[in-house]
Design a protein around this motif. Sequence first.
Motif, PDB file in Angstrom:
ATOM      1  N   GLY A 487       0.895  -1.248   0.103  1.00  0.00           N
ATOM      2  CA  GLY A 487      -0.210   0.080  -0.091  1.00  0.00           C
ATOM      3  C   GLY A 487       0.788   1.286  -0.030  1.00  0.00           C
ATOM      4  O   GLY A 487       1.769   1.365  -0.940  1.00  0.00           O
ATOM      5  N   ALA A 488       0.637   2.055   0.893  1.00  0.00           N
ATOM      6  CA  ALA A 488       1.482   3.554   0.897  1.00  0.00           C
ATOM      7  C   ALA A 488       2.640   3.218   2.242  1.00  0.00           C
ATOM      8  O   ALA A 488       3.294   4.080   2.204  1.00  0.00           O
ATOM      9  CB  ALA A 488       0.533   4.549   1.642  1.00  0.00           C
ATOM     10  N   PHE A 489       3.028   1.922   2.639  1.00  0.00           N
ATOM     11  CA  PHE A 489       3.947   1.907   3.643  1.00  0.00           C
ATOM     12  C   PHE A 489       5.000   1.148   3.135  1.00  0.00           C
ATOM     13  O   PHE A 489       4.868   0.392   2.286  1.00  0.00           O
ATOM     14  CB  PHE A 489       3.144   0.989   4.768  1.00  0.00           C
ATOM     15  CG  PHE A 489       2.139   1.706   5.451  1.00  0.00           C
ATOM     16  CD1 PHE A 489       2.161   2.798   6.337  1.00  0.00           C
ATOM     17  CD2 PHE A 489       0.648   1.265   5.066  1.00  0.00           C
ATOM     18  CE1 PHE A 489       1.163   3.583   6.944  1.00  0.00           C
ATOM     19  CE2 PHE A 489      -0.310   1.786   5.707  1.00  0.00           C
ATOM     20  CZ  PHE A 489      -0.067   3.036   6.596  1.00  0.00           C
ATOM     21  N   VAL A 490       6.266   1.561   3.147  1.00  0.00           N
ATOM     22  CA  VAL A 490       7.536   1.202   2.948  1.00  0.00           C
ATOM     23  C   VAL A 490       8.333   0.405   4.246  1.00  0.00           C
ATOM     24  O   VAL A 490       8.262   1.036   5.194  1.00  0.00           O
ATOM     25  CB  VAL A 490       8.395   2.298   2.369  1.00  0.00           C
ATOM     26  CG1 VAL A 490       9.525   1.870   1.783  1.00  0.00           C
ATOM     27  CG2 VAL A 490       7.636   3.116   1.176  1.00  0.00           C
ATOM     28  N   HIS A 552      -6.711   0.823   5.321  1.00  0.00           N
ATOM     29  CA  HIS A 552      -6.253   2.245   5.255  1.00  0.00           C
ATOM     30  C   HIS A 552      -7.492   2.962   6.256  1.00  0.00           C
ATOM     31  O   HIS A 552      -8.741   2.747   6.032  1.00  0.00           O
ATOM     32  CB  HIS A 552      -6.882   2.902   3.923  1.00  0.00           C
ATOM     33  CG  HIS A 552      -5.635   2.772   3.061  1.00  0.00           C
ATOM     34  ND1 HIS A 552      -4.446   3.820   2.668  1.00  0.00           N
ATOM     35  CD2 HIS A 552      -5.305   1.866   2.220  1.00  0.00           C
ATOM     36  CE1 HIS A 552      -3.687   3.483   1.897  1.00  0.00           C
ATOM     37  NE2 HIS A 552      -3.915   2.073   1.393  1.00  0.00           N
ATOM     38  N   GLN A 553      -6.727   3.679   7.254  1.00  0.00           N
ATOM     39  CA  GLN A 553      -7.509   4.416   8.266  1.00  0.00           C
ATOM     40  C   GLN A 553      -7.745   5.606   7.767  1.00  0.00           C
ATOM     41  O   GLN A 553      -7.081   6.650   7.702  1.00  0.00           O
ATOM     42  CB  GLN A 553      -6.987   4.445   9.652  1.00  0.00           C
ATOM     43  CG  GLN A 553      -7.944   5.149  10.769  1.00  0.00           C
ATOM     44  CD  GLN A 553      -7.274   5.113  11.994  1.00  0.00           C
ATOM     45  OE1 GLN A 553      -7.924   5.216  13.048  1.00  0.00           O
ATOM     46  NE2 GLN A 553      -5.919   4.797  12.082  1.00  0.00           N
ATOM     47  N   VAL A 554      -9.142   6.198   7.250  1.00  0.00           N
ATOM     48  CA  VAL A 554      -9.243   7.671   6.633  1.00  0.00           C
ATOM     49  C   VAL A 554      -9.385   8.517   7.771  1.00  0.00           C
ATOM     50  O   VAL A 554      -8.847   9.548   7.754  1.00  0.00           O
ATOM     51  CB  VAL A 554     -10.521   7.578   5.615  1.00  0.00           C
ATOM     52  CG1 VAL A 554     -11.054   8.973   5.276  1.00  0.00           C
ATOM     53  CG2 VAL A 554     -10.225   6.650   4.563  1.00  0.00           C
ATOM     54  N   VAL A 555     -10.118   8.324   8.786  1.00  0.00           N
ATOM     55  CA  VAL A 555     -10.298   8.967   9.907  1.00  0.00           C
ATOM     56  C   VAL A 555     -10.235   8.270  11.152  1.00  0.00           C
ATOM     57  O   VAL A 555     -10.272   6.683  10.979  1.00  0.00           O
ATOM     58  CB  VAL A 555     -11.498  10.059  10.014  1.00  0.00           C
ATOM     59  CG1 VAL A 555     -11.364  11.039   9.039  1.00  0.00           C
ATOM     60  CG2 VAL A 555     -12.922   9.201   9.836  1.00  0.00           C
ATOM     61  N   ARG A 556     -10.117   8.524  12.321  1.00  0.00           N
ATOM     62  CA  ARG A 556     -10.188   7.505  13.496  1.00  0.00           C
ATOM     63  C   ARG A 556     -11.444   6.775  13.493  1.00  0.00           C
ATOM     64  O   ARG A 556     -12.408   7.123  13.318  1.00  0.00           O
ATOM     65  CB  ARG A 556     -10.104   8.473  14.810  1.00  0.00           C
ATOM     66  CG  ARG A 556     -10.145   7.681  15.960  1.00  0.00           C
ATOM     67  CD  ARG A 556     -10.137   8.421  17.213  1.00  0.00           C
ATOM     68  NE  ARG A 556     -10.460   7.587  18.349  1.00  0.00           N
ATOM     69  CZ  ARG A 556      -9.567   6.643  19.200  1.00  0.00           C
ATOM     70  NH1 ARG A 556      -8.492   6.807  18.636  1.00  0.00           N
ATOM     71  NH2 ARG A 556      -9.775   6.070  20.392  1.00  0.00           N
ATOM     72  N   LEU A 562      -7.806  -2.521   0.814  1.00  0.00           N
ATOM     73  CA  LEU A 562      -7.189  -2.047  -0.415  1.00  0.00           C
ATOM     74  C   LEU A 562      -8.113  -1.954  -1.533  1.00  0.00           C
ATOM     75  O   LEU A 562      -7.779  -1.135  -2.500  1.00  0.00           O
ATOM     76  CB  LEU A 562      -5.985  -2.840  -0.524  1.00  0.00           C
ATOM     77  CG  LEU A 562      -4.837  -2.530   0.553  1.00  0.00           C
ATOM     78  CD1 LEU A 562      -3.497  -3.797   0.266  1.00  0.00           C
ATOM     79  CD2 LEU A 562      -4.056  -1.155   0.417  1.00  0.00           C
ATOM     80  N   THR A 563      -8.895  -2.970  -1.760  1.00  0.00           N
ATOM     81  CA  THR A 563      -9.680  -3.068  -3.065  1.00  0.00           C
ATOM     82  C   THR A 563     -10.544  -1.565  -3.150  1.00  0.00           C
ATOM     83  O   THR A 563     -10.726  -1.364  -4.047  1.00  0.00           O
ATOM     84  CB  THR A 563     -10.522  -4.390  -3.022  1.00  0.00           C
ATOM     85  OG1 THR A 563     -11.219  -4.436  -1.894  1.00  0.00           O
ATOM     86  CG2 THR A 563      -9.461  -5.629  -3.152  1.00  0.00           C
ATOM     87  N   THR A 564     -11.250  -1.451  -2.042  1.00  0.00           N
ATOM     88  CA  THR A 564     -11.997  -0.570  -2.177  1.00  0.00           C
ATOM     89  C   THR A 564     -11.124   0.941  -2.448  1.00  0.00           C
ATOM     90  O   THR A 564     -11.644   1.854  -3.024  1.00  0.00           O
ATOM     91  CB  THR A 564     -13.062  -0.326  -0.777  1.00  0.00           C
ATOM     92  OG1 THR A 564     -13.534  -1.388  -0.755  1.00  0.00           O
ATOM     93  CG2 THR A 564     -13.660   0.992  -0.734  1.00  0.00           C
TER      94      THR A 564
END
Length: 637
Positions: A487-490, A552-556, A562-564
């Motif tokens: 995802g967005a994490f390295v 993915h946590q969009v807000v708390r 990931l598919t969504t």
Amino acid sequence: MIIGTAGHIDHGKTTLVRALTGVDTDRLPEEKKRGISIELGYAFMDGPGGLRAGFIDVPGHERLVHTMVSGATGIDLALLLVAADDGVMPQTREHLAVLSLLGLCNGLAVVTKCDRAEPARVDEVVADVRQLLAGSSLAGADVLAVSAPAGHGIEALRERLWTLAARVGRHARLDQAFRLAVDRSFSLDGIGTVVTGTVHAGTVRVGDELVLVPGRRPVRVRSLRAQNREVTQAQAGERCAIGLAGVGRDEVARGDWVVAPAAVMSTDRLDARLHLWPAETRPLRSGTPVHVHLGSAAVTGTVAVLDPPVIEPGGSGWVQLVLREPVGAWYGDRVVLRDACAARTLAGAVVLDPLAPVRYRRTAQRLQVLRALEIGHPQERFAGVLADSPQGLDLAAWQAAHGGEAAMPSADVLLGQGASLALSASHAAQATDRVLQVLADYHRQYPDELGPDLARLRRLALPRLAPPLFQALLARALEAGRLAQRGAFVHLPEHGVRLSAAEERIAQKVAPGLAAAGFEGAWVRDLSRDTGEPEAIVRVTLARLARRGELHQVVRDLYYPLTTMQRLAALCRDVAQDHDGVVLAATYRDATGLGRKRAIQVLEHFDRIGLLRRVADTHRLRTDCQLFRETAGEAPV
């Protein structure tokens, strides 16, 4: 070839040009009434083999030195005049200083009005002129004696000028992109707006698309006159009049440039190598206010001395010129500086970098870049600057700043964003090592997290590196197996966040609810209710899955699988493509069917992870970002 006159007022410049060409360059009624030149005058002389030279006749009055400088910039051969009855005068010295500071080494001196002085006096003035030239760029130049009204010495002068013209040879900037410094603009019936000036570089043809700078206004060449003849093509070293389509007469003035698109460049801050005129009585220090003459432009500004801290008379050093308004400037251009009152000429400079930095301008690294910019060979200069640029180089900006000369990076150079940015192999290796070290430290400090997201990793490791180069650096490391991304994490390949048996069980139970939630996302409390698991344990499990890059946590407490997020990101890119890269909350709301609040929350999440960039009240798509481009069944990249 362009020949420029220089010399004190009433020393016969206009009379000599008329004797050589048959043209009276004093065209204004005020000039004819007062008998002195006020504006630049132009004439042309035909020579052997179809050659034609253009003359720029400059005013000699002390209050019109700024006009003289605008005419002297861009000439190929200088003609310094001294009257036999007056001898060397103040403006003789200042005009010679201007010629020297512009780097003009081709030319000769002429002692005029020899019919008004005894032969002994003429010999004395000739000797004085030779001595004056000895301390200038025209040292060793011929000194001829003439009487223009009587025609004495005119033919010998004409022959000598053609000999010097042959020595000048092919223009050094003929292969660069076209540039013309505008010194006049007017309108003609049937033609429209016309600009005249000296062609500093390149070639132009009827029908070419050009750009007016500063301002970047596109224009088209409707007609051409070069060396006072109708032509279909003009080139460097010629006087040129261009009929322009797409601009009004009042929208262009002396000081502007008409340039090819490959050389579009304007700046209000430039770094240069400055030479302080030896006749100055005081050293040059930072903060000195000056009048800056570049091309046909004259603007005010201040000097920031970079190295050495103070420049002594006759000495040189690196400076940054901070201008009050933007001007066209390119690598290698000559600059003349006059004092704050425009009363005397102080120094000359050669432009090294028209895109000078505001910060870090005196660091050892920056001075090393300036040193590399003084290398003569273009490819060696580029390699030297690239080797001294740990943040990389913008190749498009480099090409524009160097008059359209494209840089040719070697095969081992890291390229980013469509090969428009470059980072040397050694700096790329150092940057990669820095990223690996930051990730190792991050894993030790936060062992329960998969790793930082892309934006955070850049802030931690390489905050000054351009995002496209950072993306290219990561892509190379991922391909080599030195990094891993989910995802967005390295993270480092050997590092991972492990779930306990209870967390694995809860992850499987909440998966259907996450998938079914769609674009609205799933709240922790709802998943806890639907699965019958304690809310605190569900919250911890989802947070751990997010750290693994699987959610993915969009807000708390609001999570998306990931598919969504891939589908939401695809819609975001579609909206950006239809609106010039801009994503507004309203248009994204309509595309997704979400409410305004939720659409804004999703867009702000995309801002945080680097898919979008917030600009005022809008969101702009980052074209270099590869997040969510993976398809179903493929591993995230």
